[in-house]
Write a protein that holds these residues in place. Structure first.
Motif, mmCIF file in Angstrom:
data_model
loop_
_atom_site.group_PDB
_atom_site.id
_atom_site.type_symbol
_atom_site.label_atom_id
_atom_site.label_comp_id
_atom_site.label_asym_id
_atom_site.label_seq_id
_atom_site.Cartn_x
_atom_site.Cartn_y
_atom_site.Cartn_z
ATOM 1 N N VAL A 15 9.207 2.568 2.801
ATOM 2 C CA VAL A 15 7.826 3.018 2.669
ATOM 3 C C VAL A 15 7.465 3.969 3.805
ATOM 4 C CG1 VAL A 15 7.014 0.968 1.438
ATOM 5 C CG2 VAL A 15 7.043 0.967 3.934
ATOM 6 N N SER A 16 6.497 4.816 3.549
ATOM 7 C CA SER A 16 5.919 5.629 4.610
ATOM 8 C C SER A 16 5.004 4.742 5.444
ATOM 9 C CB SER A 16 5.128 6.792 4.012
ATOM 10 O OG SER A 16 4.251 6.344 2.985
ATOM 11 N N ARG A 17 4.859 5.038 6.725
ATOM 12 C CA ARG A 17 4.041 4.189 7.594
ATOM 13 C C ARG A 17 2.585 4.168 7.151
ATOM 14 N NH1 ARG A 17 5.152 2.557 12.422
ATOM 15 N NH2 ARG A 17 3.757 0.897 11.722
ATOM 16 N N ILE A 18 2.124 5.221 6.526
ATOM 17 C CA ILE A 18 0.800 5.236 5.924
ATOM 18 C C ILE A 18 0.977 5.368 4.416
ATOM 19 C CG2 ILE A 18 -1.395 6.481 5.711
ATOM 20 C CD1 ILE A 18 -1.120 7.307 8.617
ATOM 21 N N GLY A 19 0.309 4.506 3.662
ATOM 22 C CA GLY A 19 0.341 4.562 2.210
ATOM 23 C C GLY A 19 -1.041 4.906 1.677
ATOM 24 N N LEU A 20 -1.122 5.083 0.376
ATOM 25 C CA LEU A 20 -2.402 5.388 -0.260
ATOM 26 C C LEU A 20 -2.786 4.263 -1.206
ATOM 27 C CD1 LEU A 20 -4.743 7.375 -0.823
ATOM 28 C CD2 LEU A 20 -3.359 8.299 -2.701
ATOM 29 N N GLY A 21 -3.948 3.658 -0.968
ATOM 30 C CA GLY A 21 -4.491 2.656 -1.864
ATOM 31 C C GLY A 21 -5.499 3.299 -2.811
ATOM 32 N N LEU A 22 -5.516 2.843 -4.044
ATOM 33 C CA LEU A 22 -6.332 3.488 -5.074
ATOM 34 C C LEU A 22 -7.610 2.711 -5.411
ATOM 35 C CD1 LEU A 22 -3.538 4.698 -7.547
ATOM 36 C CD2 LEU A 22 -4.559 5.911 -5.601
ATOM 37 N N ALA A 23 -7.993 1.765 -4.577
ATOM 38 C CA ALA A 23 -9.169 0.949 -4.875
ATOM 39 C C ALA A 23 -10.434 1.782 -5.043
ATOM 40 C CB ALA A 23 -9.383 -0.085 -3.774
ATOM 41 N N ALA A 24 -10.560 2.858 -4.270
ATOM 42 C CA ALA A 24 -11.770 3.684 -4.315
ATOM 43 C C ALA A 24 -11.663 4.847 -5.288
ATOM 44 C CB ALA A 24 -12.079 4.219 -2.910
ATOM 45 N N LEU A 25 -10.542 4.929 -6.003
ATOM 46 C CA LEU A 25 -10.305 6.088 -6.870
ATOM 47 C C LEU A 25 -10.176 5.753 -8.351
ATOM 48 C CD1 LEU A 25 -7.775 7.969 -4.560
ATOM 49 C CD2 LEU A 25 -10.023 8.811 -5.251
ATOM 50 N N GLY A 26 -9.898 4.510 -8.693
ATOM 51 C CA GLY A 26 -9.614 4.180 -10.087
ATOM 52 C C GLY A 26 -10.818 3.768 -10.909
ATOM 53 N N ARG A 27 -11.978 3.689 -10.282
ATOM 54 C CA ARG A 27 -13.194 3.231 -10.956
ATOM 55 C C ARG A 27 -14.380 3.923 -10.287
ATOM 56 N NH1 ARG A 27 -12.036 -2.764 -8.330
ATOM 57 N NH2 ARG A 27 -11.795 -1.976 -6.217
ATOM 58 N N PRO A 28 -15.520 4.001 -10.949
ATOM 59 C CA PRO A 28 -16.625 4.796 -10.408
ATOM 60 C C PRO A 28 -17.389 4.152 -9.265
ATOM 61 C CG PRO A 28 -17.265 3.801 -12.494
ATOM 62 C CD PRO A 28 -15.797 3.517 -12.319
ATOM 63 N N ALA A 29 -17.216 2.856 -9.029
ATOM 64 C CA ALA A 29 -17.939 2.182 -7.947
ATOM 65 C C ALA A 29 -16.974 1.378 -7.094
ATOM 66 C CB ALA A 29 -19.007 1.243 -8.532
#
Length: 322
Positions: A15-29
């Protein structure tokens, strides 16, 4: 600016030391402070998908190779799958994790009374795993219990454990995420669980940040036991970056002109047990600012601003979905 890669515990994944989480991107709120402003009205399905793809493009270009999704993140898995499919011929290998155990019930409404519901049952596991595989297929590397706690009882459910062990034996890495003021107890309990003579869990994802560092010793134990450690909420859902937050102002005063969000992420990267820390960025600009963490000098002195765990989680529970 180069992102280092790191072995994720004993999983065999990188893994890269920094990853991307999609909690704030997959839904409108979502509960991140300023989330509505971040999305700038891109809350229809097509608009949010395009916006998510722009952030994924920026993450990949920066060297991020770990992406984190969940069944309850609205259409996050779908957006990610479409992004992968559109670039399949050019993408280098990624490591992708998702989660089961929360059901998204917000019906794409920002002002929904309830956005997600916890269901830690074998039936939910079977259904959501089928849904995740239908979207991500062979791209799925890690499947995690979403927000395991003592009160949910999921770690004591023999049917759930047996099914997870089957998935593990079929080559999937099984993980869990934790939340609440007693994360350490859950983590230590998970370390002990073996099925068929082998540890059930290969990863743990937990909240650790300058305001809520209580899980640190347990995460160090998990790392020593061979689990890959993923850290979420490094910026405390925006409390360590939003200029209207007292915590952010305190941190900014200490780091002067450095990006305050990058300083918060730098604090996680400095922990020897942390394999990957998730950026929860909702915009390309936020992501680029988060990534400045890797350029900060080692040994950066940061203020002692930790809150009692109970206080932190009470305040988190009060954050509004916007």
């Amino acid at each position: 600016m180069t992102l280092d890669q790191r072995a994720l515990g004993n999983t065999g994944l990188t893994v890269s030391r920094i990853g991307l989480g999609l909690a704030a991107l997959g839904r409108p709120a979502y509960i991140n402070l300023g989330h509505a402003t971040d999305l700038a009205g891109h809350t229809d399905v097509a608009g949010l998908e395009l916006h998510t793809h722009h952030v994924l493009d920026a993450a990949y270009a920066a060297g991020i190779t770990y992406i984190d999704a969940a069944r309850s993140y609205g259409r996050a898995e779908e957006f990610l799958a479409q992004w992968i499919d559109g670039r399949a011929d050019t993408l280098d290998p990624l490591t992708i994790g998702s989660k089961w155990g929360y059901v998204y019930v917000g019906d794409w409404q920002v002002d929904a009374a309830v956005h997600e519901v916890k269901e830690h049952t074998r039936e939910t596991l079977d259904r959501q795993f089928h849904e995740s595989l239908a979207l991500l297929g062979g791209n799925l590397d890690i499947y995690q219990i979403h927000s395991a706690t003592e009160t949910s009882g999921v770690l004591d459910d023999r049917d759930v454990a047996a099914r997870l062990a089957e998935m593990r034996d079929e080559g999937l890495v099984i993980g869990l995420t934790t939340s609440g003021p007693h994360q350490s107890r859950t983590i230590r309990r998970a370390i002990e669980i073996e099925i068929g003579g082998s540890p059930l869990f290969g990863t743990v994802q937990a909240t650790w940040n300058l305001l809520e560092p209580s899980a640190g010793p347990a995460l160090a134990e998990a790392h020593d036991a061979g689990l890959g450690v993923i850290v979420k909420e490094a910026i405390a859902n925006g409390r360590l970056a939003n200029p209207d937050s007292e915590a952010a102002r305190t941190l900014q005063h200490a780091v002067h002109d450095l990006p305050v969000d990058a300083a918060a992420i730098h604090a996680v990267l400095a922990q020897p047990w942390a394999d990957v820390v998730l950026s929860g960025a909702a915009t390309v600009e936020q992501l680029r600012s988060n990534l400045e963490a890797i350029a900060l000098e080692p040994g950066l002195e940061l203020p002692e601003i930790a809150e009692p765990a109970e206080q932190y989680w009470t305040m988190r529970a009060m954050l509004a979905w916007t």
